[in-house]
Design a protein around this motif. Structure first.
Motif, short mmCIF file in Angstrom:
data_model
loop_
_atom_site.label_atom_id
_atom_site.label_comp_id
_atom_site.label_asym_id
_atom_site.label_seq_id
_atom_site.Cartn_x
_atom_site.Cartn_y
_atom_site.Cartn_z
N ALA A 48 18.63 6.35 -61.15
CA ALA A 48 18.70 6.88 -59.78
C ALA A 48 17.80 6.09 -58.84
CB ALA A 48 18.32 8.36 -59.78
N ILE A 49 16.65 5.66 -59.35
CA ILE A 49 15.74 4.83 -58.55
C ILE A 49 16.38 3.49 -58.22
CG2 ILE A 49 13.55 3.53 -58.68
CD1 ILE A 49 12.47 5.98 -60.30
N LEU A 50 17.06 2.92 -59.20
CA LEU A 50 17.78 1.66 -58.97
C LEU A 50 18.94 1.87 -57.99
CD1 LEU A 50 18.30 -1.33 -59.63
CD2 LEU A 50 19.58 -0.58 -61.65
N ALA A 51 19.71 2.93 -58.19
CA ALA A 51 20.85 3.21 -57.32
C ALA A 51 20.40 3.46 -55.88
CB ALA A 51 21.62 4.42 -57.85
N GLY A 52 19.24 4.11 -55.72
CA GLY A 52 18.72 4.38 -54.39
C GLY A 52 18.33 3.13 -53.63
N GLY A 53 18.18 2.02 -54.37
CA GLY A 53 17.91 0.73 -53.72
C GLY A 53 19.18 -0.04 -53.46
N ILE A 54 20.02 -0.14 -54.49
CA ILE A 54 21.28 -0.89 -54.35
C ILE A 54 22.20 -0.25 -53.32
CG2 ILE A 54 23.38 -1.61 -55.56
CD1 ILE A 54 21.67 -1.87 -58.10
N PHE A 55 22.26 1.08 -53.34
CA PHE A 55 23.11 1.82 -52.41
C PHE A 55 22.27 2.56 -51.36
CE2 PHE A 55 25.29 1.71 -56.58
CZ PHE A 55 26.38 0.91 -56.22
N GLY A 56 21.22 1.89 -50.90
CA GLY A 56 20.30 2.50 -49.95
C GLY A 56 20.96 2.93 -48.65
N ALA A 57 21.81 2.08 -48.09
CA ALA A 57 22.48 2.41 -46.83
C ALA A 57 23.35 3.65 -46.98
CB ALA A 57 23.31 1.22 -46.36
N GLN A 58 24.06 3.72 -48.10
CA GLN A 58 24.92 4.88 -48.36
C GLN A 58 24.10 6.14 -48.57
OE1 GLN A 58 25.12 1.86 -49.68
NE2 GLN A 58 27.24 1.21 -50.03
N ALA A 59 22.95 5.99 -49.24
CA ALA A 59 22.09 7.14 -49.49
C ALA A 59 21.53 7.70 -48.18
CB ALA A 59 20.94 6.76 -50.43
N VAL A 60 21.09 6.82 -47.28
CA VAL A 60 20.57 7.25 -45.98
C VAL A 60 21.67 7.97 -45.19
CG1 VAL A 60 19.67 6.44 -43.76
CG2 VAL A 60 18.75 5.50 -45.89
N MET A 61 22.88 7.47 -45.28
CA MET A 61 24.00 8.11 -44.60
C MET A 61 24.29 9.49 -45.20
SD MET A 61 26.43 8.39 -42.44
CE MET A 61 26.61 6.81 -41.63
N ILE A 62 24.30 9.59 -46.52
CA ILE A 62 24.59 10.87 -47.19
C ILE A 62 23.51 11.91 -46.88
CG2 ILE A 62 24.71 12.01 -49.46
CD1 ILE A 62 26.06 9.39 -50.47
N PHE A 63 22.25 11.51 -46.99
CA PHE A 63 21.15 12.47 -46.81
C PHE A 63 20.90 12.84 -45.34
CE2 PHE A 63 19.54 10.68 -50.98
CZ PHE A 63 19.79 11.83 -51.70
N PHE A 64 21.01 11.85 -44.45
CA PHE A 64 20.57 12.06 -43.07
C PHE A 64 21.64 11.81 -42.02
CE2 PHE A 64 16.91 10.26 -45.53
CZ PHE A 64 16.26 11.47 -45.74
N GLY A 65 22.80 11.31 -42.44
CA GLY A 65 23.86 11.03 -41.47
C GLY A 65 23.53 9.88 -40.54
N GLN A 66 22.66 8.97 -40.99
CA GLN A 66 22.25 7.82 -40.18
C GLN A 66 22.81 6.53 -40.79
OE1 GLN A 66 20.43 8.24 -37.28
NE2 GLN A 66 20.71 10.42 -37.72
N SER A 67 23.37 5.69 -39.92
CA SER A 67 23.96 4.44 -40.39
C SER A 67 23.07 3.26 -40.00
CB SER A 67 25.36 4.27 -39.79
OG SER A 67 25.93 3.05 -40.20
N TYR A 68 22.59 2.55 -40.99
CA TYR A 68 21.75 1.37 -40.75
C TYR A 68 22.22 0.20 -41.61
CZ TYR A 68 18.34 4.30 -38.32
OH TYR A 68 17.72 5.14 -37.44
N ASN A 69 22.13 -0.99 -41.04
CA ASN A 69 22.41 -2.20 -41.80
C ASN A 69 21.12 -2.57 -42.54
OD1 ASN A 69 23.06 -4.66 -42.85
ND2 ASN A 69 23.49 -5.65 -40.90
#
Length: 201
Positions: free
Chosen positions: A155-176
């Motif tokens: 999960a720690i690895l996934a939170g880095g590789i898919f960081g942009a998606q995680a930020v979108m899922i948790f907070f609804g914010q889109s960042y490059n």
């Protein structure tokens, strides 16, 4: 104690982000709350297993975790990579956001100092993963503990590789967040790691 003291520094980093005055810093601080809960929870879990097996809390007497307890070693090291903000791991994304939000602010220097202190401490902490373990140590065979630790590490690895998606899922914010793996970020991390290793030795 190493892990406990670093809860203080990581919470300081979170507060720095939440009060940075920019959306980047704020959402980086919010994401770091989740990341910190994950990698620090894993670090405490694996440390507890290691202490139980080795019969000591003194890191200088603990060596060879990778060889004797490979699953716990791999998972615990993933926690180290997360907390130090190693590229591809979750801490790198939240720290990248906070740092971007603090650019041009005096607090950016404070963030570098926190990162350097974290790297230095976990260079020291990581020495227990290498070397030869005492012969009386038995490998951990509890599949439940190994499995939970590995899931958290992934999960720690996934939170880095898919960081942009995680930020979108948790907070609804889109960042490059491609810059989190950019040359500047990699160079800065490498320099910080080199300084940390140099100061340790």
């Amino acid at each position: 104690l190493i892990l406990a003291y670093h809860t203080v520094s990581q919470v300081g980093l979170i507060v720095l982000g939440l009060n940075g005055g920019t959306p980047y810093a704020f959402w980086g601080g919010m994401y770091h709350i989740i990341n910190h809960a994950l990698f620090k929870g894993l670090l405490f879990l694996t440390a507890g297993v290691i202490i139980d097996e080795y019969g000591t809390r003194n890191y200088s007497q603990i060596r060879g975790v990778f060889r004797r307890m490979p699953w716990i070693g791999i998972a615990g090291f993933a926690g180290v990579l997360g907390i130090t903000g190693t590229p591809l791991f979750n801490g790198s994304i939240s720290k990248y956001l906070i740092q971007n939000g603090l650019q041009g602010n005096f607090a950016e220097i404070g963030m570098f100092i926190v990162n350097l202190g974290t790297v230095l401490s976990f260079v020291k902490y990581s020495t227990m993963f290498f070397g030869k373990a005492p012969d009386h140590i038995k490998p951990v065979k509890d599949r439940y503990i190994n499995g939970v630790s590995m899931v958290m590490g992934l999960a720690i690895l996934a939170g880095g590789i898919f960081g942009a998606q995680a930020v979108m899922i948790f907070f609804g914010q889109s960042y490059n967040l491609a810059g989190a793996l950019g040359a500047e970020k990699l160079i800065m991390f490498t320099i910080t790691l080199a300084i940390g290793i140099f100061l340790y030795f």
